[in-house]
Design a protein around this motif. Structure first.
Motif, PDB file in Angstrom:
ATOM      1  N   SER A   1       7.162   1.024  -1.775  1.00 42.02           N
ATOM      2  CA  SER A   1       6.228   1.759  -2.616  1.00 42.02           C
ATOM      3  C   SER A   1       6.928   2.916  -3.329  1.00 42.02           C
ATOM      4  CB  SER A   1       5.051   2.262  -1.791  1.00 42.02           C
ATOM      5  OG  SER A   1       5.474   3.326  -0.975  1.00 42.02           O
TER       6      SER A   1
ATOM      7  N   PHE B   1       0.845  -1.175   0.000  1.00 49.84           N
ATOM      8  CA  PHE B   1       0.000   0.000   0.000  1.00 49.84           C
ATOM      9  C   PHE B   1       0.881   1.225   0.000  1.00 49.84           C
ATOM     10  CE2 PHE B   1      -2.731  -3.084   2.384  1.00 49.84           C
ATOM     11  CZ  PHE B   1      -3.547  -3.350   1.305  1.00 49.84           C
ATOM     12  N   SER B   2       0.486   2.189  -0.782  1.00 50.94           N
ATOM     13  CA  SER B   2       1.350   3.367  -0.853  1.00 50.94           C
ATOM     14  C   SER B   2       1.064   4.356   0.267  1.00 50.94           C
ATOM     15  CB  SER B   2       1.204   4.027  -2.212  1.00 50.94           C
ATOM     16  OG  SER B   2      -0.150   4.140  -2.534  1.00 50.94           O
ATOM     17  N   ASP B   3      -0.078   4.215   0.933  1.00 46.75           N
ATOM     18  CA  ASP B   3      -0.357   5.177   1.990  1.00 46.75           C
ATOM     19  C   ASP B   3       0.074   4.628   3.349  1.00 46.75           C
ATOM     20  OD1 ASP B   3      -2.197   3.247   1.858  1.00 46.75           O
ATOM     21  OD2 ASP B   3      -3.944   4.515   2.201  1.00 46.75           O
ATOM     22  N   ARG B   4       1.341   4.343   3.443  1.00 47.27           N
ATOM     23  CA  ARG B   4       1.890   3.875   4.712  1.00 47.27           C
ATOM     24  C   ARG B   4       2.968   4.844   5.153  1.00 47.27           C
ATOM     25  NH1 ARG B   4      -1.905   1.313   5.337  1.00 47.27           N
ATOM     26  NH2 ARG B   4      -2.211  -0.946   5.312  1.00 47.27           N
TER      27      ARG B   4
ATOM     28  N   GLU C   1      -9.358   3.326   7.831  1.00 46.07           N
ATOM     29  CA  GLU C   1      -8.985   2.084   7.167  1.00 46.07           C
ATOM     30  C   GLU C   1      -8.915   1.041   8.281  1.00 46.07           C
ATOM     31  OE1 GLU C   1      -5.031   2.200   5.681  1.00 46.07           O
ATOM     32  OE2 GLU C   1      -5.057   0.121   5.048  1.00 46.07           O
TER      33      GLU C   1
ATOM     34  N   ILE D   1      -7.390  13.881   8.434  1.00 41.03           N
ATOM     35  CA  ILE D   1      -7.559  14.289   7.042  1.00 41.03           C
ATOM     36  C   ILE D   1      -7.915  13.125   6.134  1.00 41.03           C
ATOM     37  CG2 ILE D   1      -6.134  16.357   7.170  1.00 41.03           C
ATOM     38  CD1 ILE D   1      -3.847  14.794   5.989  1.00 41.03           C
ATOM     39  N   LYS D   2      -7.725  11.930   6.597  1.00 43.60           N
ATOM     40  CA  LYS D   2      -8.113  10.796   5.746  1.00 43.60           C
ATOM     41  C   LYS D   2      -8.417   9.574   6.609  1.00 43.60           C
ATOM     42  CE  LYS D   2      -6.868  10.988   1.631  1.00 43.60           C
ATOM     43  NZ  LYS D   2      -5.931  11.235   0.567  1.00 43.60           N
TER      44      LYS D   2
ATOM     45  N   LYS E   1       1.116   9.640  -1.251  1.00 44.68           N
ATOM     46  CA  LYS E   1       0.470   8.773  -2.230  1.00 44.68           C
ATOM     47  C   LYS E   1      -0.707   8.098  -1.551  1.00 44.68           C
ATOM     48  CE  LYS E   1       4.465   7.659  -5.031  1.00 44.68           C
ATOM     49  NZ  LYS E   1       5.329   6.573  -5.474  1.00 44.68           N
TER      50      LYS E   1
ATOM     51  N   ILE F   1      -5.307   9.049   8.921  1.00 40.20           N
ATOM     52  CA  ILE F   1      -4.142   9.906   8.721  1.00 40.20           C
ATOM     53  C   ILE F   1      -4.499  11.261   9.281  1.00 40.20           C
ATOM     54  CG2 ILE F   1      -2.624  10.987   7.038  1.00 40.20           C
ATOM     55  CD1 ILE F   1      -3.238   8.575   5.217  1.00 40.20           C
TER      56      ILE F   1
END
Lengths: 530, 270
Positions: free
Chosen positions: B123, A461-464, A486, A482-483, B241, A504
């Motif tokens: 990533s 996952f790129s959002d780590r 999950e 802001i996000k 990202k 996040i």
């Protein structure tokens, strides 16, 4: 193995092997008088030239020796050390000649017969062997004969006559020079410094005749007949018996019929006599070089500073690199043992990431590690072991592409490891697990853990966050979400089950953080998006 | 020449605009952000020591990795150029295999404040083989490691987390980085550093940046650069990202592709 009685053997006797090996390792201490003392008999058994110049002789008692030379450096005779040295020499000779028999502690036997054709005669063969031995700076006496026992007997008696010649030379010197010496002894010591030079000059002419290397049976038997029986392997009791009936030399022995002899001596002695006469074949086992490398060096004096030790280690490594070079091999690790005087032996492994053989490369790595090393007490001996080496793969890669980077990287990692310790230089490993704590693991450099291609592509996952806290901390920052969320709910099969809603968040300072909420509405901080 | 000026010139303490501009401008590395390139007169220096001052977690590493990615196009990008077909996985594997053997310069991280996350780095197209994490026990060791690594020429970049470095340390690292043609990136936490800023103006760095974040936008202030003046903050959009964004983009692309398929011009589009 049995061999016919027609092959030519060469017996090489090393008269002062321990002394030679010590002198070689510490070449700087040339004007130190050194003697090796046999503890069992309390007598000197090896004396170097400096000591000899001060009238210290082989066979002297400790007390008289120390009276003659107050600065005499004494070392205990070690059977083991000499045996190891013999093996080292055999290793060198093995490259030149095929059949070598070890006769520890201080002799080697070569079967020359099957080498004569290769080297075009005995002379060429012996020159090459002699050159190799001289390169290792050892004193030796050699003799050839058509049986092992005969060669041994000649060599040993040559060695004896050598000793007596030295003593004789000394006597004549002391007669002529006694007057002047007595006068000058009081005034200056400088005369003492001159004496060794005179001595070597005296000995030289005789040292040329040291070896009896010949193919002619006549010459051999001529010399053999003069040899005394006491240097042979014949049992002491039997020697005594033979002496009583007047048989002292080989010539005497030959005059007596074999049947007569057989009545008088034991079976063992009889077999040796038969071998001497060339009727029986020698039973010997040929030397096979070992697969691993081991070296042991006793220092001439004790050293406690690691940088003083480096040149000595360098010399050990030179030998190792020679060993590896000959075998077209290189190694990933060596082990050096530091024998400390009052503490137990310190054995340290030195590892390299890139297989290397050059002594300089090894020295770079070792010197870095030694920087941080403190010896508890002075070091008196060193050992170097290289248990595993691998044959170098010849690769036909392009010289100019990227290869240098690879080598540079490997060299760098070796250096870092040796300075910082293996545990402090690590790679990361990615484990395909949804739990953030488990997905990243530290691994050592050596474990070539190739990432599983199937696993990586799909589940990254790129959002780590880039940095993870070792364990989640209760959230104390003022954070705006802001996000998210999950939800990660997994791990019910082992004991580390988690049930978290990740968000996040961003703090007032602009820090982006990874936070989660447990089912109990507790907030935790788990990472930073760097 | 004035003897004092001559002396200074010999010590390389004087920078002359005339020769430097020609030499260096070609060698500047683009950052991937146009307005940042502008204030940096072309881009990042090609090697040297870069100082980043920010609060932990602003996106300072992401900014640098974005720049480094520009220099070393990843396999995915290469594969993307080859087209998105069934074969692309083969191409990808092929390039991956070829380059992963040798052409993988190292990324070295010295004393990161917390554990590095392998997933994050993966990533960003850094394979774990090129990644080394160093845990140095003292500052001296950390600096030694940084210097050795940067000098060796085997590294793309060395990241070092240190709160304070003095003039000599930085000069050493800067020279080492020039020698090894790599980056030494010094990350400093802004919260504690603010008191020391005036001193740092004359440190021999190649580049010094301060980073702050305002919502989605990153404000990058150039404190010092070798060519040109210190600059006021520029605004960069650097969101992390996000998976959700990616999914949305994919959906849009798929829709387009669907349209193209309807026109039956799939092959032309290639």
């Amino acid at each position: 193995m049995q061999f016919d009685t027609r092959s030519l053997w060469i017996y090489i006797h090393f008269s002062q092997l321990q002394l030679d090996s010590m002198a070689r390792n510490q070449a700087s201490e040339k004007d130190q008088a050194v003697a090796i003392v046999d503890v069992a008999s309390n007598q000197l058994c090896q004396v170097n030239t400096v000591a000899r110049a001060q009238a210290v002789k082989v066979g002297m008692g400790l007390a008289s020796a120390s009276l003659l030379c107050s600065e005499l450096h004494l070392q205990e005779y070690s059977h083991e050390l000499e045996s190891k040295q013999i093996e080292n020499i055999a290793n060198h000779l093995y490259l030149l000649t095929s059949d070598i028999v070890l006769a520890p502690p201080n002799a080697l036997i070569l079967r020359a017969q099957n080498m004569l054709k290769l080297y075009q005669g005995l002379e060429g063969y012996w020159q090459i062997i002699q050159h190799s031995l001289q390169e290792q700076s050892v004193n030796f006496v050699a003799a050839s004969a058509y049986s092992v026992q005969a060669a041994k007997m000649i060599a040993l008696s040559l060695s004896r006559s050598q000793q007596s010649q030295i003593v004789k030379a000394e006597r004549t010197r002391s007669f002529t020079g006694s007057q002047s010496k007595r006068d000058s002894a009081v005034s200056t010591i400088s005369t003492n410094n001159n004496t060794p030079n005179n001595y070597t000059a005296n000995i030289r002419p005789s040292s040329k005749q040291r070896h009896l290397i010949t193919e002619s049976r006549e010459q051999i038997s001529k010399y053999l007949s003069r040899c005394m029986l006491e240097v042979s392997d014949i049992d002491h009791k039997d020697l005594h018996k033979l002496a009583r009936i007047g048989i002292k030399s080989y010539a005497d022995l030959c005059s007596l019929p074999a049947a007569e002899l057989a009545n008088r001596v034991s079976r063992f002695s009889m077999s040796i006599i038969n071998e001497l006469k060339g009727k029986d074949a020698a039973k010997v086992k040929f030397y096979q070089p070992k697969a691993s490398y081991h070296d042991y060096i006793e220092l001439l004096y004790e050293i406690s500073l690691s940088d003083k030790l480096l040149p000595v280690i360098g010399r050990c490594l030179d030998k190792l690199s020679q060993f590896l070079l000959i075998r077209n091999a290189h190694s990933l690790s060596v082990e050096i043992g530091f024998f400390q005087r009052e503490h137990s032996t310190l054995t340290l492994p030195f590892n390299s990431i890139r297989p290397i053989y050059k002594s300089q490369d090894w020295l770079d790595i070792i010197s870095l590690k030694l920087e941080s090393l403190r010896f508890e007490s002075p070091v008196y001996a060193l050992s170097l072991r290289c248990l595993q080496y691998e044959v170098a793969q010849v690769s036909n890669d392009d010289m100019f592409t990227q290869k240098s980077t690879h080598v540079a990287a490997m060299t760098l990692l070796s250096r870092l490891q040796s300075k910082l310790g293996q545990d402090n230089v690590r790679r990361l490993q990615f484990v395909d697990d949804f739990r953030p704590e488990l997905s990243t693991q530290h691994g050592s450099l050596l474990s070539e853990h190739r990432p599983n291609k199937n696993a990586t592509a799909a589940s990254i996952f790129s959002d780590r966050p880039g940095l993870l806290l070792p364990s989640p901390q209760p959230l104390s920052l003022d954070v705006q979400v802001i996000k998210g969320p999950e939800r990660i709910q997994t791990g019910w099969w082992d004991d580390q089950s988690i049930n978290r809603d990740y968000y996040i968040g961003q703090s007032q300072d602009g820090q982006q953080v990874w936070i989660f909420k447990t089912p109990n509405q507790e907030w935790y901080l788990h990472g930073y998006f760097i | 020449m004035n003897p004092i000026l001559h002396d200074l010139h010999n010590k390389q303490w004087v920078w002359t605009a005339a020769n430097a501009k020609q030499q260096q401008l070609k060698q500047q590395r683009i950052s991937g952000f146009k307005n940042l390139d502008k204030v940096l007169s072309g881009g990042f220096p090609h090697a040297g020591m870069i100082h980043l001052q920010s609060a932990l977690g602003c996106g300072e590493l992401r900014l640098m990795l974005a720049m480094l990615e520009q220099q070393h196009p990843s396999y995915d990008q290469l594969a993307a150029e080859h087209g998105r077909s069934e074969n692309s996985s083969l191409v990808q594997k092929h390039t991956k295999h070829n380059s992963s053997e040798y052409n993988q310069k190292l990324y070295i991280f010295i004393n990161p404040p917390f554990t590095l996350n392998a997933e994050f780095l993966l990533s960003h197209n850094i394979t774990l083989q090129q990644l080394i994490v160093i845990n140095a026990k003292s500052t001296v060791d950390a600096l030694w490691t940084a210097e050795q690594s940067v000098k060796s020429g085997a590294c793309t970049a060395v990241f070092i987390w240190q709160q304070q470095l003095n003039h000599t340390h930085i000069k050493k690292l800067e020279l080492a980085a020039q020698q090894g043609q790599s980056y030494c990136i010094w990350l400093q936490s802004a919260l504690k550093a603010s008191a020391q800023t005036p001193k740092q103006q004359n440190l021999p760095l190649s580049l010094s940046l301060s980073i702050t974040r305002q919502n989605d936008v990153l404000d990058v202030t150039v404190n010092k650069q070798k060519i040109g003046w210190a600059q006021n903050a520029v605004h960069l959009p650097l969101p992390f990202k996000s998976r959700t964004n990616a999914v949305l983009q994919k959906q849009r692309e798929e829709q387009k592709v669907n349209n193209v398929i309807a026109l039956n011009s799939h092959s032309i589009n290639r």
